[in-house]
Design an enzyme around this catalytic site. Structure first.
Site, PDB file in Angstrom:
ATOM      1  N   GLU A   1       0.824  -1.215   0.000  1.00  0.00           N
ATOM      2  CA  GLU A   1       0.000   0.000   0.000  1.00  0.00           C
ATOM      3  C   GLU A   1       0.859   1.266   0.000  1.00  0.00           C
ATOM      4  OE1 GLU A   1      -3.136  -0.208   2.942  1.00  0.00           O
ATOM      5  OE2 GLU A   1      -3.307  -2.365   2.692  1.00  0.00           O
TER       6      GLU A   1
ATOM      7  N   GLU B   1      -4.905  -9.243   1.209  1.00  0.00           N
ATOM      8  CA  GLU B   1      -5.763  -9.158   2.387  1.00  0.00           C
ATOM      9  C   GLU B   1      -7.057  -8.479   1.970  1.00  0.00           C
ATOM     10  OE1 GLU B   1      -4.690  -5.572   5.108  1.00  0.00           O
ATOM     11  OE2 GLU B   1      -2.768  -6.510   4.564  1.00  0.00           O
TER      12      GLU B   1
END
Length: 503
Positions: A319, A432
Site C-alpha cells: 500500500e 488481504e
C-alpha cells in the site's frame, strides 16, 4: 502575386498540414531543437518543453509521466486532471508540500511563483542529505507546476545530483492545444526465476498451474494462540494454506512463530515495513536502508530465511501509494525512485546471500492517496526482475467514517483488477481483504464475493482478514470497521458455504 510565391505558400501550408497530421498520429514527438537541446511535444496532454539533449527519453508509463534521464539529472513530466475530485491547483501545491514538511530528512529551500516565458508556474525547491557516495545521488529537487486552469496542471519534476539551475535544464516550456490519443504503456512481464524445490512446487501449484482459487487467512492471535486458527478451520471446514504476519525493522525474524507455521504446513505471507521506532516514534528508514545503515539487520534476516528453508510470500512495503504508510513517496520527497531503490537494495541483499525461497509480492493500494500523478501506483513498480507476484488490496470498509461507503466486491475490485490485467502478466493474489459489518448486509456481501471472485481468473490466492479496526480518535476506541468473519452466524454460514464450493 507570382506563381513562384503562390507555390511556395501552398507548399508551406501543405508541410504544416502534414506536420499537424503527423503530430496527431504520433502523440509524442522528440526532435532536435538547437545545439545541446531537444524539443519534446506531448499532444494528448498539450505541452512543449525544451530540454538538454543529454537526457534520454523513457516512455514506459507515458500515460502517467514522460521521463528524461542522465546520470546526474532526471526530469519527469506529469499530468494531473482534477475535474471529478475536490482537488485543484491550490490543494495540489499546498497539500503536496505538507508531505515534504512532515519528513525531517527533506527541507524546502525556496517556493515562489514565476512567469516562465509567458506561462505562469509555481516552483518549489527542496533537498535532502546525500545517501550514496559511489554513484550520483540526485538529492536536489524542483517541482514546477504549470496550471492550464484551476483543475488541470502539468508538473515538471527535476531531480539532480547538483544544485538545480532550471533555465539551463529546461530553457522553455509552453502549454499547447491538446490533440490525438496517448500511446500505450508497456506491459510488464515477470522474469523466470530459479527458486528452491519447495518454493518452486508451491509457486507452481498455487499460482502457475492452479485452475481454481485458494484462500489464506489473517488471524490476529496467530501463532501466539494457534488454537484459534484451528478453531477457524474447523468452523469453516477449510484448511488455509497461507497465513499473514506483519513485521517491521523493529522486530527480528520470529523464528519460533515461523517454525510453528512451517510445522503446520502454512506458508507465511511475510509483510515487512521499512519503519523503525526511534526516539519513541515510528519513522520511515528508506534513506537509512539505501545508505547501508541497516545492513546488519538485512544480513541476519537473509540468514534466517535461508535457515527457514520453506516458501515465503515476501510482501515488502504494501500500500505504498497510500499516505497512511510512512514509506509512501508523498512523505518521502514525492520521490518514488527512493522506494524503488530501497526495494532493489533489499532484493539484492537477499540475492547476495543466496536466498531462494522468497516470492516477492508487489502490492499497491487500490487507489492512490493523494491521487496525484507523482503518487500513481505505476511509479512504484521496481521492475520485472524484482517482482514475482502482483498483489491486490481493497476492502469494503462500510460507512463508519465520513466519505466511506458500502461497496460490493465488484465495486471494490473491478476498477483496478482489469487495469492490472492489461498492464501485468504476473500471477496475482489478493493479499488481504474483507467486508465490514456497518452499512449493509455482511453475509450477503460474502455470498456475492464467493460468486464473483472466480470471474477474476488471474487471481489465484485470496487472504481473508479476520480482524477489526478501531477509532483511535475517541477515548473508548470503539470498533470502526468490524471485518471479523467468525462472529455472526449468518456470516459464518456464508463463508463456510463459499469455501466449500470453491475447494
Amino acid at each position: 502575386m507570382s506563381l513562384k510565391k503562390i507555390f511556395a505558400i501552398t507548399f508551406s501550408l501543405l508541410i504544416l498540414s502534414i506536420n499537424f497530421a503527423f503530430a496527431e498520429e504520433n502523440s509524442t514527438i522528440l526532435t532536435p531543437y538547437s545545439s545541446g537541446y531537444n524539443k519534446y511535444t506531448n499532444n494528448p496532454y498539450g505541452y512543449e518543453i525544451i530540454l538538454l539533449d543529454a537526457l534520454e527519453l523513457k516512455e514506459d508509463i507515458v500515460s502517467v509521466k514522460s521521463r528524461f534521464e542522465s546520470e546526474n539529472v532526471v526530469v519527469d513530466i506529469l499530468y494531473d486532471n482534477f475535474e471529478n475530485s475536490l482537488d485543484n491547483i491550490t490543494t495540489y501545491i499546498n497539500y503536496g508540500n505538507k508531505g515534504i514538511l512532515r519528513n525531517p530528512d527533506f527541507v524546502i529551500t525556496r517556493e515562489y511563483n514565476h512567469n516562465f516565458n509567458g506561462t505562469n508556474s509555481h516552483i518549489t525547491l527542496f533537498e535532502r542529505r546525500k545517501v550514496k557516495s559511489d554513484v550520483p545521488d540526485r538529492n536536489y529537487y524542483a517541482m514546477i507546476a504549470f496550471p492550464r486552469h484551476n483543475k488541470e496542471v502539468i508538473t515538471v519534476f527535476i531531480k539532480s545530483a547538483h544544485p538545480i539551475y532550471i533555465d539551463y535544464i529546461m530553457p522553455s516550456f509552453k502549454l499547447t492545444n491538446k490533440a490525438g490519443t496517448m500511446k500505450e504503456d508497456v506491459i510488464f512481464k515477470p522474469v523466470q526465476k530459479k527458486f528452491d524445490e519447495k518454493t518452486s512446487v508451491f509457486f507452481d501449484n498455487y499460482f502457475i498451474n492452479n485452475e481454481k482459487i485458494d484462500f489464506g487467512i489473517f488471524e490476529p492471535t496467530y501463532p501466539t494462540y494457534d488454537y484459534r486458527l484451528k478453531q477457524l478451520e474447523q468452523m469453516f471446514d477449510y484448511e488455509f494454506p497461507v497465513v499473514l504476519l506483519y513485521n517491521s525493522f523493529v522486530l527480528p525474524f520470529k523464528t519460533d512463530y515461523m517454525n510453528l507455521a512451517k510445522e503446520q504446513g502454512k506458508v507465511v505471507e511475510y509483510g515487512l515495513y521499512t519503519t523503525d521506532f526511534i526516539d519513541g516514534r515510528e519513522v520511515d528508514i528508506t534513506l537509512d536502508i539505501i545508505e547501508g545503515k541497516y545492513d546488519d539487520y538485512l544480513d541476519r534476516l537473509a540468514q534466517s530465511f535461508n535457515e527457514y528453508d520453506y516458501p515465503v510470500l515476501f510482501r515488502l512495503n504494501n500500500e505504498m501509494n497510500g499516505e497512511w504508510v510512512w514509506y509512501s513517496a508523498h512523505l518521502v520527497g514525492k520521490d518514488t525512485d527512493l522506494f524503488i531503490e530501497c526495494w532493489r537494495y533489499i532484493y539484492n541483499k537477499f540475492k547476495e546471500h543466496g536466498v531462494d525461497n522468497l516470492l516477492f509480492v508487489w502490492n499497491p493500494n487500490e487507489k492512490s492517496f493523494p491521487g496525484y500523478a507523482y503518487n500513481h501506483y505505476l511509479n512504484y513498480y521496481p521492475g520485472d526482475e524484482y517482482v514475482n507476484i502482483v498483489g491486490l488490496t481493497s476492502y469494503n470498509t462500510g460507512n463508519y467514517y465520513i466519505g466511506e461507503t458500502w461497496r460490493s466486491f465488484a465495486e471494490s475490485y473491478d476498477h483496478f483488477y482489469y487495469d492490472y490485467v492489461k498492464r501485468f502478466e504476473h500471477p496475482m493474489m489478493i493479499t488481504e481483504f474483507s467486508g465490514a459489518s456497518l452499512g449493509g448486509n455482511k453475509s450477503a456481501w460474502f455470498e456475492d464475493m464467493f460468486n464473483r471472485i472466480t470471474q477474476y481468473d488471474r487471481i489465484k490466492l485470496a487472504v481473508l482478514w479476520n480482524g477489526q479496526d478501531y477509532d483511535m480518535t475517541k477515548p473508548e476506541k470503539p470498533v470502526s470497521r468490524n471485518y471479523r468473519i467468525d462472529q455472526e452466524q449468518d456470516v459464518i454460514d456464508a463463508v463456510r458455504t463459499g469455501l466449500e464450493r470453491l475447494k
